[in-house]
Write a protein that holds these residues in place. Sequence first.
Motif, PDB file in Angstrom:
ATOM      1  N   ALA A 253       0.801  -1.226   0.000  1.00  0.00           N
ATOM      2  CA  ALA A 253       0.000   0.000   0.000  1.00  0.00           C
ATOM      3  C   ALA A 253       0.828   1.267   0.000  1.00  0.00           C
ATOM      4  CB  ALA A 253      -0.914   0.003   1.223  1.00  0.00           C
ATOM      5  N   ARG A 254       2.127   1.164   0.194  1.00  0.00           N
ATOM      6  CA  ARG A 254       2.950   2.373   0.272  1.00  0.00           C
ATOM      7  C   ARG A 254       2.910   3.134  -1.055  1.00  0.00           C
ATOM      8  NH1 ARG A 254       8.663   0.243   1.430  1.00  0.00           N
ATOM      9  NH2 ARG A 254       7.986  -1.058  -0.318  1.00  0.00           N
ATOM     10  N   GLY A 255       2.556   4.397  -0.959  1.00  0.00           N
ATOM     11  CA  GLY A 255       2.537   5.237  -2.143  1.00  0.00           C
ATOM     12  C   GLY A 255       1.303   5.077  -3.005  1.00  0.00           C
ATOM     13  N   LEU A 256       0.325   4.276  -2.552  1.00  0.00           N
ATOM     14  CA  LEU A 256      -0.884   4.068  -3.331  1.00  0.00           C
ATOM     15  C   LEU A 256      -2.085   4.711  -2.643  1.00  0.00           C
ATOM     16  CD1 LEU A 256      -0.696   0.303  -4.379  1.00  0.00           C
ATOM     17  CD2 LEU A 256      -0.258   2.300  -5.829  1.00  0.00           C
ATOM     18  N   ASP A 257      -3.044   5.121  -3.438  1.00  0.00           N
ATOM     19  CA  ASP A 257      -4.352   5.495  -2.924  1.00  0.00           C
ATOM     20  C   ASP A 257      -5.122   4.194  -2.725  1.00  0.00           C
ATOM     21  OD1 ASP A 257      -7.090   6.069  -2.678  1.00  0.00           O
ATOM     22  OD2 ASP A 257      -6.909   7.919  -3.818  1.00  0.00           O
ATOM     23  N   GLY A 258      -5.310   3.793  -1.475  1.00  0.00           N
ATOM     24  CA  GLY A 258      -5.896   2.487  -1.200  1.00  0.00           C
ATOM     25  C   GLY A 258      -7.254   2.288  -1.838  1.00  0.00           C
ATOM     26  N   GLN A 259      -8.125   3.287  -1.710  1.00  0.00           N
ATOM     27  CA  GLN A 259      -9.471   3.154  -2.279  1.00  0.00           C
ATOM     28  C   GLN A 259      -9.415   2.994  -3.786  1.00  0.00           C
ATOM     29  OE1 GLN A 259     -12.131   2.709  -0.704  1.00  0.00           O
ATOM     30  NE2 GLN A 259     -12.174   3.760   1.248  1.00  0.00           N
ATOM     31  N   ASP A 260      -8.592   3.808  -4.444  1.00  0.00           N
ATOM     32  CA  ASP A 260      -8.495   3.746  -5.900  1.00  0.00           C
ATOM     33  C   ASP A 260      -7.920   2.413  -6.351  1.00  0.00           C
ATOM     34  OD1 ASP A 260      -8.466   4.985  -8.622  1.00  0.00           O
ATOM     35  OD2 ASP A 260      -6.303   4.694  -8.380  1.00  0.00           O
ATOM     36  N   ALA A 261      -6.893   1.932  -5.621  1.00  0.00           N
ATOM     37  CA  ALA A 261      -6.258   0.665  -5.997  1.00  0.00           C
ATOM     38  C   ALA A 261      -7.243  -0.492  -5.909  1.00  0.00           C
ATOM     39  CB  ALA A 261      -5.050   0.406  -5.088  1.00  0.00           C
ATOM     40  N   VAL A 262      -7.997  -0.545  -4.823  1.00  0.00           N
ATOM     41  CA  VAL A 262      -8.963  -1.632  -4.645  1.00  0.00           C
ATOM     42  C   VAL A 262     -10.026  -1.590  -5.745  1.00  0.00           C
ATOM     43  CG1 VAL A 262     -10.784  -2.526  -3.148  1.00  0.00           C
ATOM     44  CG2 VAL A 262      -8.598  -1.824  -2.159  1.00  0.00           C
ATOM     45  N   ALA A 263     -10.559  -0.406  -6.015  1.00  0.00           N
ATOM     46  CA  ALA A 263     -11.605  -0.269  -7.032  1.00  0.00           C
ATOM     47  C   ALA A 263     -11.100  -0.686  -8.409  1.00  0.00           C
ATOM     48  CB  ALA A 263     -12.115   1.173  -7.062  1.00  0.00           C
ATOM     49  N   ARG A 264      -9.882  -0.282  -8.755  1.00  0.00           N
ATOM     50  CA  ARG A 264      -9.347  -0.609 -10.075  1.00  0.00           C
ATOM     51  C   ARG A 264      -9.060  -2.102 -10.213  1.00  0.00           C
ATOM     52  NH1 ARG A 264      -4.598   3.600 -11.375  1.00  0.00           N
ATOM     53  NH2 ARG A 264      -4.380   2.159 -13.161  1.00  0.00           N
ATOM     54  N   LEU A 265      -8.507  -2.696  -9.180  1.00  0.00           N
ATOM     55  CA  LEU A 265      -8.205  -4.129  -9.242  1.00  0.00           C
ATOM     56  C   LEU A 265      -9.483  -4.955  -9.328  1.00  0.00           C
ATOM     57  CD1 LEU A 265      -5.320  -4.341  -6.605  1.00  0.00           C
ATOM     58  CD2 LEU A 265      -5.106  -4.469  -9.095  1.00  0.00           C
ATOM     59  N   ARG A 266     -10.489  -4.594  -8.535  1.00  0.00           N
ATOM     60  CA  ARG A 266     -11.747  -5.343  -8.560  1.00  0.00           C
ATOM     61  C   ARG A 266     -12.433  -5.210  -9.917  1.00  0.00           C
ATOM     62  NH1 ARG A 266     -13.176  -5.275  -2.912  1.00  0.00           N
ATOM     63  NH2 ARG A 266     -11.816  -6.883  -2.034  1.00  0.00           N
ATOM     64  N   ALA A 267     -12.406  -4.003 -10.484  1.00  0.00           N
ATOM     65  CA  ALA A 267     -13.039  -3.797 -11.781  1.00  0.00           C
ATOM     66  C   ALA A 267     -12.347  -4.612 -12.868  1.00  0.00           C
ATOM     67  CB  ALA A 267     -13.025  -2.314 -12.141  1.00  0.00           C
ATOM     68  N   ALA A 268     -11.011  -4.682 -12.795  1.00  0.00           N
ATOM     69  CA  ALA A 268     -10.266  -5.428 -13.807  1.00  0.00           C
ATOM     70  C   ALA A 268     -10.528  -6.918 -13.705  1.00  0.00           C
ATOM     71  CB  ALA A 268      -8.770  -5.137 -13.664  1.00  0.00           C
ATOM     72  N   ALA A 269     -10.802  -7.422 -12.485  1.00  0.00           N
ATOM     73  CA  ALA A 269     -11.015  -8.859 -12.272  1.00  0.00           C
ATOM     74  C   ALA A 269     -12.451  -9.283 -12.525  1.00  0.00           C
ATOM     75  CB  ALA A 269     -10.618  -9.245 -10.856  1.00  0.00           C
ATOM     76  N   ALA A 270     -13.366  -8.342 -12.585  1.00  0.00           N
ATOM     77  CA  ALA A 270     -14.799  -8.670 -12.739  1.00  0.00           C
ATOM     78  C   ALA A 270     -15.025  -9.514 -13.999  1.00  0.00           C
ATOM     79  CB  ALA A 270     -15.608  -7.379 -12.792  1.00  0.00           C
ATOM     80  N   PRO A 271     -16.006 -10.465 -13.953  1.00  0.00           N
ATOM     81  CA  PRO A 271     -17.020 -10.661 -12.905  1.00  0.00           C
ATOM     82  C   PRO A 271     -16.564 -11.535 -11.741  1.00  0.00           C
ATOM     83  CG  PRO A 271     -17.437 -12.146 -14.720  1.00  0.00           C
ATOM     84  CD  PRO A 271     -16.269 -11.317 -15.134  1.00  0.00           C
ATOM     85  N   ARG A 272     -15.356 -12.091 -11.811  1.00  0.00           N
ATOM     86  CA  ARG A 272     -14.861 -12.893 -10.702  1.00  0.00           C
ATOM     87  C   ARG A 272     -14.465 -11.972  -9.554  1.00  0.00           C
ATOM     88  NH1 ARG A 272      -9.781 -17.146 -10.665  1.00  0.00           N
ATOM     89  NH2 ARG A 272     -11.265 -18.829 -10.971  1.00  0.00           N
TER      90      ARG A 272
END
Length: 434
Positions: free
Chosen positions: A56-75
Motif C-alpha cells: 500500500a505504500r505510495g498508493l491510494d488504497g481506495q483507488d487501488a482496490v476499485a481498479r483491481l476489482r473492476a479489472a477482475a470482474a465478474p470474478r
Amino acid sequence: MDSDPRLLVVAADDALIGPLCEGLDQLGWPTMTARTLNAAELVLSDLSVDAAVVDARGLDGQDAVARLRAAAAPRYLPILMVGSSQAEGRDVDLMMSSPPHPAQAALRLEQLTRAGIAEEEFRLRQATFAAHGVTLNAPDLGETPLQILTAGAADRRFLAMANALAAAGAEVVAAPTPYTAFDYLHERAFDAAVLWGGQDQAPALSIASGMKRNTRLYHIPLILYLRGTAEVELADLFRRGFADVAAAETPEDETAERVLALARNHRRRQAIRRALDSVRGSDLMDSATGLFTRDLFASHLARVAEGARSRNRALSVCVLRVSESEPVVQSRGGGWLDRAMPQIGAMVSRLVRVEDTAARLGPELFALILPATGAVAARLAAERISAVIACTAFDAGKDRSPFVVEFDVGVAEMQQGETPAAVLERASADLPRP
C-alpha cells in the motif's frame, strides 16, 4: 485442469513483501508481480487470478482496490493490503500494517478465496434446486451484533483489544478460564473466539483442541493473541486450527479489525449453511440423513463441473465408505448401525465446508463434491471428517460396548474433458478393496 492457485502481487519493489512472496511460493501459492496498477490491470484482464497482495505504500488504497476489482470482474478478487492503516482502503478484505508470516497469509488468503467460492456455490445450489421445483431462499444474516468470545486472563493489551471490538459494535463475552469458555460455547453461538496467549499458552491450546474435536464448534474461527515476543512456531499454531495469530506488537485496533473480518466471514458462511440446510427436509433429500440423494447429487455435480470448467478451477469428488471393522459388523445384526446413520449423516453435513456438497449414495456410502480443491487437499478434508466421526461412540444395545465408525476414502480430481460420472467412478475405484 490447472489446480494451482495464482496470486497477484502489486508492489513497486520487493523491500516490504518480497520475503512474504517467497514464502507463499513455497506454500503452494505461486505469485506474479506487477510493479504498477496499470500492469496489474493487464494481468487481471488476461488471467484468472485467485487473490491479490498489495503493497500500500505510495498508493491510494481506495483507488487501488476499485481498479483491481473492476479489472477482475465478474470474478470476485480478494485483496490483502500490507503497510496500510485502517483508514486506507476500507473496501479491502484484510489490512495489515506489516507483512504477516507466510503460513498466516496463505491461510487467510485461502479463507478469503473460499468465501467467494461459497457464494458461487450457493448460486449453483439455487439453480439445482430450482430445476427440481424447490426454492432456496437467500441467506439471513440476522440483526444481532457480531458475537465474540474472549478467553484468557485479564491483561491490559487483551482488555484493550476487547474494548476495540466493543467500540466497533461487537458483543464481547469474556471467559477467564477454559472451563467457563466451554460453558459459554455450549450455551450460545459465537462468530469468532479470541484466545489469550499469555505466559502459558496451554489454556489457549486446550480450548482450540477441544473446539476442533467438536462438530458444532469446529468451524468457529480462532484467533491467538500473543502477550510477548517469545519464540513461537506459527506454522504449528495454524496446523492446530488457529485462523489468525496476532503478535504482541500488533496494535489493538488492527487485531480487533482482523477478528471482526473473520467473524463477518463466519457469520455469512453460517447464514449460507442455514439457507442450504433449510431444504434438508425436502422430498429431494435423503430422508434419514438430510443429505443429497444419489440423483440430486448427480444433477448438482454436473452443474458444479460446468462451473469449474468455465472458471478454470479444480474440482474433486470424495467417496466415504463405512469400514468393515469387527464392531461395525456386529452392530449391523441388531440394526444399530442403521440407527446411527442419521447422526453420522448430520455430522458429515456439519463437518464439510459450506461450499462442499455431501450426499448419501447408499446405506453405508457417502460422497462429497469439493469445488476449487485439488486431490491432495480433498483427501485431507475427507480424512479429517472420518477422524472426527471416529471420535464418537454409538450405542450398540444393552450389555454391549458402544462402537465407533471409520471410513475408507476414495478421491478423484476432475481431469480435462472428463465427465462428472467418470470422476465419480474414479473416486469409487480409489476406495481400498474390502
